[in-house]
Motif scaffolding. Sequence first.
Motif, PDB file in Angstrom:
ATOM      1  N   CYS A 143       0.760  -1.105   0.033  1.00  0.00           N
ATOM      2  CA  CYS A 143       0.014  -0.060   0.155  1.00  0.00           C
ATOM      3  C   CYS A 143       0.766   1.177   0.068  1.00  0.00           C
ATOM      4  O   CYS A 143       0.414   2.272  -0.417  1.00  0.00           O
ATOM      5  CB  CYS A 143      -0.919   0.038   1.069  1.00  0.00           C
ATOM      6  N   GLY A 144       1.983   1.334   0.649  1.00  0.00           N
ATOM      7  CA  GLY A 144       2.987   2.249   0.415  1.00  0.00           C
ATOM      8  C   GLY A 144       2.980   3.272   1.843  1.00  0.00           C
ATOM      9  O   GLY A 144       3.904   4.064   1.736  1.00  0.00           O
ATOM     10  N   TYR A 145       1.856   3.279   2.635  1.00  0.00           N
ATOM     11  CA  TYR A 145       1.658   4.202   3.496  1.00  0.00           C
ATOM     12  C   TYR A 145       2.806   4.406   4.579  1.00  0.00           C
ATOM     13  O   TYR A 145       3.174   5.277   4.877  1.00  0.00           O
ATOM     14  CB  TYR A 145       0.578   3.983   4.175  1.00  0.00           C
ATOM     15  N   CYS A 146       3.232   3.223   4.760  1.00  0.00           N
ATOM     16  CA  CYS A 146       4.650   3.107   5.802  1.00  0.00           C
ATOM     17  C   CYS A 146       5.926   3.484   5.253  1.00  0.00           C
ATOM     18  O   CYS A 146       7.067   3.616   5.961  1.00  0.00           O
ATOM     19  CB  CYS A 146       4.686   2.037   6.687  1.00  0.00           C
ATOM     20  N   GLN A 147       5.938   3.407   3.906  1.00  0.00           N
ATOM     21  CA  GLN A 147       7.399   3.315   3.348  1.00  0.00           C
ATOM     22  C   GLN A 147       8.300   4.529   3.725  1.00  0.00           C
ATOM     23  O   GLN A 147       9.362   4.387   3.566  1.00  0.00           O
ATOM     24  CB  GLN A 147       7.084   3.049   1.847  1.00  0.00           C
ATOM     25  N   SER A 148       7.677   5.616   3.767  1.00  0.00           N
ATOM     26  CA  SER A 148       8.677   6.870   4.011  1.00  0.00           C
ATOM     27  C   SER A 148       9.476   6.454   5.209  1.00  0.00           C
ATOM     28  O   SER A 148      10.663   6.988   5.412  1.00  0.00           O
ATOM     29  CB  SER A 148       7.983   8.167   3.880  1.00  0.00           C
ATOM     30  N   GLY A 149       8.821   6.067   6.341  1.00  0.00           N
ATOM     31  CA  GLY A 149       9.466   5.664   7.447  1.00  0.00           C
ATOM     32  C   GLY A 149      10.391   4.809   7.313  1.00  0.00           C
ATOM     33  O   GLY A 149      11.583   4.466   7.903  1.00  0.00           O
ATOM     34  N   GLN A 150       9.890   3.575   6.628  1.00  0.00           N
ATOM     35  CA  GLN A 150      10.799   2.381   6.488  1.00  0.00           C
ATOM     36  C   GLN A 150      12.186   2.891   5.629  1.00  0.00           C
ATOM     37  O   GLN A 150      13.424   2.392   5.948  1.00  0.00           O
ATOM     38  CB  GLN A 150       9.976   1.386   5.587  1.00  0.00           C
ATOM     39  N   ILE A 151      12.100   3.681   4.716  1.00  0.00           N
ATOM     40  CA  ILE A 151      13.138   3.910   3.869  1.00  0.00           C
ATOM     41  C   ILE A 151      14.043   4.919   4.671  1.00  0.00           C
ATOM     42  O   ILE A 151      15.167   4.590   4.751  1.00  0.00           O
ATOM     43  CB  ILE A 151      12.646   4.788   2.769  1.00  0.00           C
ATOM     44  N   LEU A 152      13.399   5.753   5.711  1.00  0.00           N
ATOM     45  CA  LEU A 152      14.403   6.551   6.580  1.00  0.00           C
ATOM     46  C   LEU A 152      15.059   5.751   7.280  1.00  0.00           C
ATOM     47  O   LEU A 152      16.360   5.953   7.754  1.00  0.00           O
ATOM     48  CB  LEU A 152      13.533   7.705   7.013  1.00  0.00           C
TER      49      LEU A 152
END
Length: 153
Positions: free
Chosen positions: A97-106
């Motif tokens: 879904c991508g919702y968490c991905q900014s936090g995962q990437i950081l």
Amino acid sequence: MSVTFTLNGTPRTIDADPETPLLWVLRDDLKMTGTKFGCGIAQCGACTVHLDGDPIRSCQTLLEDIEGASITTIEGVNGKAAEAVKAAWSELDVPQCGYCQSGQILAATALLTETPKPTDEDIDYAMDGNVCRCATYARIRKAIHVAADKMEA
């Protein structure tokens, strides 16, 4: 109260209540919506940003706590580790879904900056608290390993 800090390499001064969570300053005042609201209690990692290079939860970091600091969001993260992570994420189709991905990437970028060749245990420790509701944890771990290999090449 005015708070001055660096955001994605650009000096910023914000006039706001000093007890405003950084997340809301980013999203509401600065219109930087890549950092997501998840739980509001620093337990899910969706709001992860870097504070002087270290991953923090912006939902529980107050504006007054970032005076003079350097903040990096998903919009501004760059460098060897960040580019390798972003490339691996895309290559392995990590997001669902991508919702968490900014936090995962950081979180992954901070890990690889500190530990360029992490073990599974290093990854588990660094990524603990970054919740993925779609449960793409196996792809996240694999992507971190692929990113480490890209950095080494």
